[in-house]
Design a protein around this motif. Structure first.
Motif, PDB file in Angstrom:
ATOM      1  N   VAL A 175      82.994   1.799  17.964  1.00  5.68           N
ATOM      2  CA  VAL A 175      82.217   2.678  17.916  1.00  5.68           C
ATOM      3  C   VAL A 175      80.806   2.078  17.588  1.00  5.68           C
ATOM      4  CG1 VAL A 175      81.695   4.676  16.848  1.00  5.68           C
ATOM      5  CG2 VAL A 175      83.754   4.642  17.568  1.00  5.68           C
ATOM      6  N   LEU A 176      80.714   1.425  16.495  1.00  7.20           N
ATOM      7  CA  LEU A 176      79.578   0.865  15.853  1.00  7.20           C
ATOM      8  C   LEU A 176      78.900  -0.073  17.096  1.00  7.20           C
ATOM      9  CD1 LEU A 176      78.281   0.388  13.234  1.00  7.20           C
ATOM     10  CD2 LEU A 176      79.405  -1.705  12.869  1.00  7.20           C
ATOM     11  N   MET A 177      79.703  -0.736  18.073  1.00  6.95           N
ATOM     12  CA  MET A 177      78.959  -1.655  19.011  1.00  6.95           C
ATOM     13  C   MET A 177      78.211  -0.569  19.989  1.00  6.95           C
ATOM     14  SD  MET A 177      80.912  -4.751  19.984  1.00  6.95           S
ATOM     15  CE  MET A 177      81.493  -5.625  18.781  1.00  6.95           C
ATOM     16  N   ALA A 178      78.871   0.568  20.227  1.00 10.00           N
ATOM     17  CA  ALA A 178      77.997   1.535  21.271  1.00 10.00           C
ATOM     18  C   ALA A 178      76.993   2.316  20.546  1.00 10.00           C
ATOM     19  CB  ALA A 178      79.247   2.326  21.520  1.00 10.00           C
ATOM     20  N   THR A 179      77.056   2.197  19.135  1.00 14.21           N
ATOM     21  CA  THR A 179      75.947   3.003  18.637  1.00 14.21           C
ATOM     22  C   THR A 179      74.861   2.136  17.826  1.00 14.21           C
ATOM     23  OG1 THR A 179      77.001   3.088  16.424  1.00 14.21           O
ATOM     24  CG2 THR A 179      77.590   4.803  17.853  1.00 14.21           C
ATOM     25  N   GLN A 180      75.098   1.082  17.347  1.00 12.17           N
ATOM     26  CA  GLN A 180      74.157   0.644  16.289  1.00 12.17           C
ATOM     27  C   GLN A 180      72.831   0.224  17.096  1.00 12.17           C
ATOM     28  OE1 GLN A 180      76.156  -3.015  15.098  1.00 12.17           O
ATOM     29  NE2 GLN A 180      76.466  -3.665  17.209  1.00 12.17           N
ATOM     30  N   TRP A 181      72.696  -0.066  18.028  1.00 11.15           N
ATOM     31  CA  TRP A 181      71.432  -0.388  18.807  1.00 11.15           C
ATOM     32  C   TRP A 181      70.668   0.578  18.774  1.00 11.15           C
ATOM     33  CZ3 TRP A 181      72.296  -5.176  18.266  1.00 11.15           C
ATOM     34  CH2 TRP A 181      73.512  -5.787  18.530  1.00 11.15           C
ATOM     35  N   LEU A 202      84.914  12.164  11.972  1.00  6.22           N
ATOM     36  CA  LEU A 202      85.187  11.176  10.866  1.00  6.22           C
ATOM     37  C   LEU A 202      84.645   9.570  11.269  1.00  6.22           C
ATOM     38  CD1 LEU A 202      88.070  11.904   8.651  1.00  6.22           C
ATOM     39  CD2 LEU A 202      85.678  11.875   8.090  1.00  6.22           C
ATOM     40  N   ARG A 203      85.264   9.313  12.496  1.00  8.44           N
ATOM     41  CA  ARG A 203      85.172   8.198  13.264  1.00  8.44           C
ATOM     42  C   ARG A 203      83.655   8.043  13.438  1.00  8.44           C
ATOM     43  NH1 ARG A 203      90.302   9.127  15.639  1.00  8.44           N
ATOM     44  NH2 ARG A 203      91.800   8.014  14.400  1.00  8.44           N
ATOM     45  N   VAL A 204      83.166   9.002  14.083  1.00  6.32           N
ATOM     46  CA  VAL A 204      81.697   9.138  14.511  1.00  6.32           C
ATOM     47  C   VAL A 204      80.754   9.022  13.304  1.00  6.32           C
ATOM     48  CG1 VAL A 204      79.820  10.482  15.656  1.00  6.32           C
ATOM     49  CG2 VAL A 204      82.270  10.449  16.522  1.00  6.32           C
ATOM     50  N   THR A 205      81.072   9.761  12.442  1.00  2.00           N
ATOM     51  CA  THR A 205      80.093   9.627  11.016  1.00  2.00           C
ATOM     52  C   THR A 205      80.186   8.304  10.797  1.00  2.00           C
ATOM     53  OG1 THR A 205      81.177  11.906  10.613  1.00  2.00           O
ATOM     54  CG2 THR A 205      79.927  10.829   8.980  1.00  2.00           C
ATOM     55  N   ALA A 206      81.261   7.755  10.363  1.00  2.40           N
ATOM     56  CA  ALA A 206      81.462   6.458   9.965  1.00  2.40           C
ATOM     57  C   ALA A 206      80.555   5.436  10.723  1.00  2.40           C
ATOM     58  CB  ALA A 206      82.889   6.010   9.786  1.00  2.40           C
ATOM     59  N   GLY A 207      80.706   5.484  12.132  1.00  4.20           N
ATOM     60  CA  GLY A 207      79.888   4.598  12.926  1.00  4.20           C
ATOM     61  C   GLY A 207      78.408   4.907  12.801  1.00  4.20           C
ATOM     62  N   VAL A 208      77.870   6.006  12.457  1.00  2.00           N
ATOM     63  CA  VAL A 208      76.605   6.152  12.561  1.00  2.00           C
ATOM     64  C   VAL A 208      76.110   5.758  11.117  1.00  2.00           C
ATOM     65  CG1 VAL A 208      74.699   8.039  12.240  1.00  2.00           C
ATOM     66  CG2 VAL A 208      76.464   8.137  14.051  1.00  2.00           C
ATOM     67  N   LEU A 209      76.955   6.055   9.975  1.00  2.00           N
ATOM     68  CA  LEU A 209      76.511   5.596   8.782  1.00  2.00           C
ATOM     69  C   LEU A 209      76.281   4.087   8.759  1.00  2.00           C
ATOM     70  CD1 LEU A 209      78.250   8.135   6.510  1.00  2.00           C
ATOM     71  CD2 LEU A 209      75.887   7.933   7.013  1.00  2.00           C
ATOM     72  N   ALA A 243      74.860   9.014  17.738  1.00  2.00           N
ATOM     73  CA  ALA A 243      76.077  10.060  17.548  1.00  2.00           C
ATOM     74  C   ALA A 243      76.610  10.357  18.936  1.00  2.00           C
ATOM     75  CB  ALA A 243      75.777  11.323  16.808  1.00  2.00           C
ATOM     76  N   GLY A 244      75.590  10.649  19.924  1.00  5.40           N
ATOM     77  CA  GLY A 244      76.086  11.043  21.338  1.00  5.40           C
ATOM     78  C   GLY A 244      76.692  10.001  21.958  1.00  5.40           C
ATOM     79  N   GLY A 245      76.484   8.584  21.608  1.00  2.00           N
ATOM     80  CA  GLY A 245      77.081   7.504  22.317  1.00  2.00           C
ATOM     81  C   GLY A 245      78.380   7.286  21.798  1.00  2.00           C
ATOM     82  N   ALA A 246      78.421   7.654  20.422  1.00  2.00           N
ATOM     83  CA  ALA A 246      79.762   7.304  19.491  1.00  2.00           C
ATOM     84  C   ALA A 246      80.855   8.171  20.359  1.00  2.00           C
ATOM     85  CB  ALA A 246      79.538   7.623  18.192  1.00  2.00           C
ATOM     86  N   TRP A 247      80.468   9.383  20.758  1.00  2.00           N
ATOM     87  CA  TRP A 247      81.425  10.585  21.176  1.00  2.00           C
ATOM     88  C   TRP A 247      81.863  10.039  22.454  1.00  2.00           C
ATOM     89  CZ3 TRP A 247      84.221  13.943  18.703  1.00  2.00           C
ATOM     90  CH2 TRP A 247      83.800  14.564  17.590  1.00  2.00           C
ATOM     91  N   ASN A 248      80.913   9.440  23.048  1.00  2.98           N
ATOM     92  CA  ASN A 248      81.051   8.658  24.528  1.00  2.98           C
ATOM     93  C   ASN A 248      82.017   7.790  24.343  1.00  2.98           C
ATOM     94  OD1 ASN A 248      80.701   9.631  27.010  1.00  2.98           O
ATOM     95  ND2 ASN A 248      78.299   9.710  26.365  1.00  2.98           N
ATOM     96  N   ALA A 249      81.885   6.782  23.421  1.00  2.65           N
ATOM     97  CA  ALA A 249      82.520   5.582  23.183  1.00  2.65           C
ATOM     98  C   ALA A 249      84.112   5.714  22.643  1.00  2.65           C
ATOM     99  CB  ALA A 249      81.810   4.619  22.180  1.00  2.65           C
ATOM    100  N   LEU A 250      84.195   7.134  22.005  1.00  5.54           N
ATOM    101  CA  LEU A 250      85.560   7.402  21.718  1.00  5.54           C
ATOM    102  C   LEU A 250      86.733   7.302  22.493  1.00  5.54           C
ATOM    103  CD1 LEU A 250      85.053  10.307  19.148  1.00  5.54           C
ATOM    104  CD2 LEU A 250      85.741   7.737  18.518  1.00  5.54           C
TER     105      LEU A 250
END
Lengths: 535, 263
Positions: A393-399, A328-335, A451-458
């Protein structure tokens, strides 16, 4: 601390970290050339290496880390920590580079290889005159993203806490933790500023010239699967923003593009499930053997038994809930990344100057390790733990999403823009018939990487360990679980969590992202030739 | 048709009139590349104007300026005596490469041109687009995607898209150079036939090419450009009968004349 002293210490720390990253990058180059060329030229090696790399790259880097520390420590006690740190940085840099080499070698024209054979070139000569030069352009393009990725994990790799073993290496990551712990805001800001300066200088003085090096020699299209359209003509924009901005952005793909191309390539030829299964089995066996080696038990049965005990201790239901929450957290971050990236990219992509300026600013922002900002976020959002995690998570994914989408939009063939202009399409029509279509593959690729980055950042986002600070989300999460186990030094639980995480990531990559990507690209692929435009 | 549309004046009147056009590009290294220097030309009502010049002589740029896609550094373009300040549905441009949106069907690609023309209902847009696809010989391919078509068929679809807005002027940028020679022959013939039919727009056609034979085969009048920066090297009327025989001596006289002007 005095400002002068702070400056000195900070500069020294950055120097130490840069040295570590430089060594890791050098090893990465050697590794990627050796393994990439082997996989690209030998069919049998390819079938083993590529699925394995796919699994290795999807393992959260911080999951490697207790294993690495144990391994290196038991091998060479006095240098173990240093080596483990370099190894961790290496694992954050090497995969995309290896995929880049592999892809480059694989697409070398057969006429070139045949003439090499007719000239009876030795393996060494073939390396020197064919494989290495062919891999160079994309390898060099991937150095910069690899470096950025390394910075991201620098903090985690310098503070090695594992059970009772608590080792701190002198460097950027450890110094930041010290400053944060001491509550010295001025020192944190000083270090931050120096870091940004160092990151920008490294880009300008090292990576941009390196990337530019191969520009001239690259022939149009031949042997270049991912040949990018030539960079846009330049106006009178500041040279810094230009060089580090549009140029880098339009030329440098994000690491996982390489990955994606490579995976897409191999899955077309090799049966997916079998190769994946083979990779997983091989990986599990390797993990088992290394665990046995590290814990110095020769009894594999015992290891298996311990693993089963660890699994029961965590509890399958617990694992499942943690996975769901993390998902859920990863999905939220990506969205959330898509929600702001798409509009901003659409807003600025037509303006060369705007793109260059925004890109430069974002690249600087992206070069700051997200962990540094944690104290700030923590003080702004003291009680909202989930929001805090989301921000991280957002910081790790948004770029990833943003740069991908911007790149995709900027690569719209000029004649398509001209057609839209010629028929005076309204903005809504342009969006509907052109922009969104061209942005889609980039958006999907960006999401895969994000998404990959988000899992890592978790591992950091769900539970952060900085000095004596422990902040965690109250709901369960895989990253939180992993972080706790790492601190406890529970090797078997770590392995189980890492396996679960890797399985989820690989499963999503194959089951969701790859299908989505193929779906989108199948509509666009039809006319790839056009990408080159005309004079 | 030519006489009927030329109005009351003595000289044939211009539908598009370019006056003292100059244009340059900035290069990557910050230099300036002058592509067009002081070109003035008229496109007359009802004529087929050929513009010929060597490769890279700024022909494409000139055509885009006439279409209103590029604003020239100096000079003005008048369309029906009024300054042209952007693309208009009355002037259609066919690009060198058949640029169709790969994610839209052939029919949808053609319909795209009608979206902002007038207030047409969806059915009218479909019917009109179908009619033009019929005309270029693509009936039955409406729901195909561009990737499924051959180069020649794509260029036909582009032609249908260019004509569906009923333009007064059709500008063509080397439309036959991206297809194989045999397809080019039949495409040229069709363009030539289309010109003879009274019912089909456009009134004037401008063809840009480096292929001198092609230009002589199709044009009523030819303007020869110098190489970069492009200036007008000369002009030539070709009052030959159509369809023109490429092997006749008269044909080759014109080809020779153009080559002389080019060099």
């Amino acid at each position: 601390m005095e400002l002068g002293e702070t400056l000195l210490v900070s500069a020294a720390a950055i120097g130490a970290s840069w040295l570590r990253m430089g060594i890791a990058l050098t090893i990465s180059i050697i590794f990627s050339l050796a393994v990439g060329i082997l996989a690209g030229t030998n069919k049998r090696a390819e079938r083993l290496i590529i699925p394995l790399l796919d699994i290795l790259q999807s393992i959260p880097i911080l999951g490697f880390f207790p294993l690495a520390l144990y391994g290196f420590y038991s091998l060479i006690p006095f240098l173990g920590a240093e080596l483990a740190s370099i190894f961790l940085i290496f694992t954050s840099q090497v995969w995309n580079m290896t995929f880049a080499v592999y892809e480059s070698t694989r697409v070398i024209g057969s006429e070139l290889l045949e003439s090499a054979r007719s000239m009876r070139l030795t393996v060494l000569d073939r390396m020197r005159y064919i494989y290495v030069p062919a891999s160079m352009p994309r390898l060099l393009q991937n150095l910069q993203p690899s470096w950025s990725n390394g910075i991201f994990f620098l903090v985690g790799s310098e503070i090695l806490t594992f059970g009772r073993a608590d080792i701190t290496l002198f460097g950027l990551g450890s110094l930041i933790s010290d400053f944060v712990e001491a509550g010295d805001t001025r020192a944190v800001l000083t270090l931050l500023t120096l870091l940004v300066v160092a990151a920008v200088l490294t880009n300008l003085l090292v990576f941009n010239p390196l990337t530019g090096l191969t520009e001239r020699r690259r022939s149009k299209g031949r042997g270049q699967v991912g040949s990018h359209p030539s960079p846009p003509a330049r106006g009178i924009v500041g040279w810094i923003s230009l060089r580090s901005g549009v140029q880098v952005m339009s030329k440098i793909p994000h690491p996982n593009i390489e990955l994606h191309k490579a995976i897409a390539g191999i899955t077309r030829r090799v049966s997916t499930h079998w190769s994946l299964l083979r990779g997983l089995v091989f990986f599990a066996l390797t993990a088992l053997v290394s665990v046995a080696a590290i814990s110095r038990t020769a009894d594999l049965g015992q290891v298996l038994n311990d693993l089963a005990v660890a699994l029961l201790e965590i509890g399958p239901l617990n694992l499942l809930m943690a996975t769901l929450y993390s998902l859920l957290r990863v999905t939220a971050g990506v969205l959330a990344s898509i929600a702001w990236s798409l509009p901003v990219a659409l807003l600025i992509f037509r303006s060369r100057r705007g793109s260059a300026a925004v890109t430069t600013a974002f690249q600087i922002a992206a070069s700051i390790p997200v962990t540094i900002l944690y104290p700030v976020i923590s003080s702004v959002l003291p009680s909202a733990d989930e929001l805090r995690a989301l921000v991280l998570v957002l910081m790790a994914t948004q770029w990833y999403v943003f740069f991908q989408v911007l790149g995709g939009l900027r690569n719209i063939p000029p004649e398509e823009l001209e057609i839209a202009e010629m028929y005076r399409l309204s903005y809504l029509d342009r969006l509907r018939y052109l922009y969104l279509w061209r942005a889609m593959p980039a958006l999907v690729t960006g999401c895969v990487v994000a998404a990959g980055g988000a899992w890592n950042a978790l591992v950091i986002a769900e539970r952060i360990v900085l000095g004596n600070i422990r902040e965690e989300v109250s709901a369960p999460g895989l990253g939180k679980l992993l972080s706790i186990m790492v601190e406890k030094g529970d090797l078997y639980s770590i392995i189980i969590i890492v396996l679960v995480m890797a399985a989820v990531i690989v499963g999503l990559n194959r089951g969701l992202w790859k299908r989505l990507y193929d779906l989108v690209v199948s509509r666009l692929r039809t006319e790839d030739v056009k990408e080159h435009g005309y004079a | 048709m030519l006489e009927a549309e030329s109005g009351g004046g003595m000289a044939p009147e211009a539908i598009i009139s370019a006056k003292n056009i100059s244009h340059s590009y900035r290069t990557r290294r910050g230099g300036v590349l002058e592509v067009i220097r002081d070109i003035s030309l008229d496109v007359r009502y009802g004529e087929f104007l050929g513009i010929v010049g060597s490769s890279g002589s700024g022909k494409t740029t000139l055509l885009k300026i006439l279409a209103g896609l590029i604003k020239p550094d100096k000079g003005v373009v008048l369309y029906k005596n009024k300054p042209l300040d952007g693309p208009t549905p009355s002037i259609s441009l066919v690009f060198q490469l058949p640029a169709l949106f790969p994610w839209l069907t052939v029919l949808e690609n053609v319909m795209l041109a009608l979206r902002s023309v007038d207030k047409l209902s969806n059915d009218e847009m479909i019917n009109r687009s179908r009619a033009f696809l019929d005309m270029v010989g693509l009936s039955g391919f409406e729901s195909a995607y561009p990737g499924e078509l051959s180069g020649g068929m794509k260029q036909r679809a582009v032609l249908a898209r260019a004509l569906v807005t009923n333009p007064d002027v059709l500008l063509m940028d080397e439309p036959f150079s991206s297809v194989d020679p045999l397809t080019a022959v039949s495409l040229r013939r069709e363009v030539d036939m289309m010109r003879l039919s009274e019912t089909i727009p456009p009134s004037s056609v401008v063809l840009v090419s480096h292929n001198v034979e092609e230009i002589v085969e199709l044009s009523d009048r030819v303007i020869v450009l110098t190489s970069r920066p492009a200036r007008i090297a000369g002009e030539l009327e070709i009052p030959m009968q159509r369809p023109r025989d490429r092997r006749s001596g008269e044909f080759y006289d014109y080809v020779d004349k153009i080559f002389t002007l080019m060099s």
